[in-house]
Design a protein around this motif. Structure first.
Motif, short mmCIF file in Angstrom:
data_model
loop_
_atom_site.label_atom_id
_atom_site.label_comp_id
_atom_site.label_asym_id
_atom_site.label_seq_id
_atom_site.Cartn_x
_atom_site.Cartn_y
_atom_site.Cartn_z
N SER A 86 46.99 40.51 46.62
CA SER A 86 46.32 39.95 45.21
C SER A 86 46.27 41.58 45.21
CB SER A 86 44.69 39.44 46.17
OG SER A 86 44.68 38.62 47.19
N ALA A 125 42.57 36.15 42.11
CA ALA A 125 43.61 35.88 43.24
C ALA A 125 43.38 35.72 44.83
CB ALA A 125 44.64 37.07 43.14
N GLN A 147 50.76 34.40 41.29
CA GLN A 147 49.42 35.22 41.66
C GLN A 147 49.61 36.16 40.12
OE1 GLN A 147 47.63 37.48 44.32
NE2 GLN A 147 47.84 35.73 46.45
N THR A 148 50.79 37.00 39.65
CA THR A 148 50.70 37.68 38.44
C THR A 148 50.37 36.48 37.52
OG1 THR A 148 51.63 39.66 40.02
CG2 THR A 148 51.64 38.94 37.33
N VAL A 155 47.88 37.00 35.03
CA VAL A 155 47.57 37.18 33.21
C VAL A 155 46.77 36.65 32.41
CG1 VAL A 155 49.28 37.49 31.30
CG2 VAL A 155 50.02 38.46 34.18
N ILE A 157 53.03 37.43 45.18
CA ILE A 157 52.24 38.20 44.19
C ILE A 157 53.05 37.46 42.80
CG2 ILE A 157 53.15 40.86 43.40
CD1 ILE A 157 53.34 41.38 46.39
N VAL A 215 49.30 44.44 39.01
CA VAL A 215 50.64 43.87 38.10
C VAL A 215 50.08 43.17 36.72
CG1 VAL A 215 53.01 42.93 37.56
CG2 VAL A 215 52.70 43.92 39.43
N ALA A 216 49.30 42.00 36.93
CA ALA A 216 48.31 42.02 35.57
C ALA A 216 47.54 41.94 34.47
CB ALA A 216 47.82 40.87 36.64
N THR A 217 46.84 43.23 35.70
CA THR A 217 46.52 44.20 34.14
C THR A 217 47.01 45.00 34.05
OG1 THR A 217 45.07 44.21 36.54
CG2 THR A 217 44.62 46.14 34.89
N SER A 226 48.27 43.49 44.89
CA SER A 226 49.24 44.13 43.92
C SER A 226 49.41 43.49 42.69
CB SER A 226 50.85 43.89 44.79
OG SER A 226 50.70 44.53 45.81
N ALA A 227 49.72 41.74 43.11
CA ALA A 227 49.05 40.89 41.66
C ALA A 227 47.91 41.36 40.94
CB ALA A 227 49.19 39.38 42.78
N VAL A 228 46.97 41.64 41.25
CA VAL A 228 46.04 42.57 40.02
C VAL A 228 46.84 43.75 39.26
CG1 VAL A 228 43.91 42.74 39.74
CG2 VAL A 228 43.86 41.44 41.38
#
Length: 233
Positions: A33, A167, A107-108, A112, A104, A39-41, A35-37
């Motif tokens: 979660s 996420a 979730q990304t 996004v 990941i 990258v999405a940020t 890691s996905a947040v």
């Protein structure tokens, strides 16, 4: 009701004793979660700010697309990512399917649009105050974006939290691309669904309590940071 009380007691015992299986699932959940947040940020904040502050062909189309994608069904996202990462897909050679990396990615993809859309609204509101100043100073597009994002940083904390909430609560997409494999891709949400179906209420409740506690801790920390930043020096 007695069964629920017993299950709750066992769940608390598992948490306090740092049960190995429970901790592995929690650790993987946080890794996926967060890691996905992250990258999405990195993708969503500049994208949302660009849609709000810059003028380019197709800007309205991008804004509508981001708003629409905020409501994407997780199972659809999971299916698309599955097809892309499967052996017959364009990225099948990477061998990412049924790994934490695939989770990941899924979730990304879901986060996004949320981060970008909320960031766009925040920056648009900020432009009411800063647009004339940025025009007068002749700020370049990059300077406009960095200035607006810097000024809105504490308001954007809520945007990132919204992404983390999505996420950490996700089930469908990560189940499809991760497979819910024990000690490999089993995270809190998929484990809760599995353990409930198996009748293992203590494990399910333990994971649920940890999930709620983590969400509460993250939100409290963010609120404290915002309040601290808002205090006059």
């Amino acid at each position: 009701m007695q069964d629920f009380s017993q299950a709750l007691a066992v769940a608390f015992s598992m948490i306090l004793s740092m049960d190995g299986a429970l901790m592995r699932i929690v650790g993987l959940s946080l890794r996926v979660s967060l890691s996905a947040v992250a990258v999405a940020t990195l993708i969503g904040l500049p994208l949302g700010a660009a849609v709000a502050a810059l003028r380019f062909p197709g800007r309205r189309v991008v804004a509508v697309a981001l708003n629409t994608m905020m409501g994407l069904p997780p199972v659809v996202v999971g299916l698309v990512v599955y097809l892309l990462l499967s052996r017959s897909g364009p990225f099948g050679v990477l061998g990412l399917l049924f790994t934490p990396t695939a989770m990941i990615v899924a979730q990304t993809v879901m986060i996004v649009p949320i981060v970008a859309s909320l960031a766009r609204q925040t920056v648009e509101d900020l432009l009411v105050e800063y647009d004339d100043l940025l025009r007068v100073t002749g700020a370049s597009p990059l300077r406009r974006l960095t200035t607006l994002l810097a000024e809105a940083r504490w308001s954007l904390v809520t945007t990132v939290l919204a992404g983390f909430g999505r996420a950490s609560a996700e089930v469908g997409a990560v189940m499809i691309v991760g497979g819910n494999i024990e000690q490999v891709t089993r995270v809190m949400t998929t484990a809760i669904a599995l353990e409930t179906s198996k009748g293992d209420l203590p494990m399910a409740l333990g994971l649920g309590l940890v999930l709620m506690t983590l969400s509460l801790a993250v939100n409290l920390t963010a609120s404290l940071l915002k309040e601290t930043a808002a205090r006059p020096a």
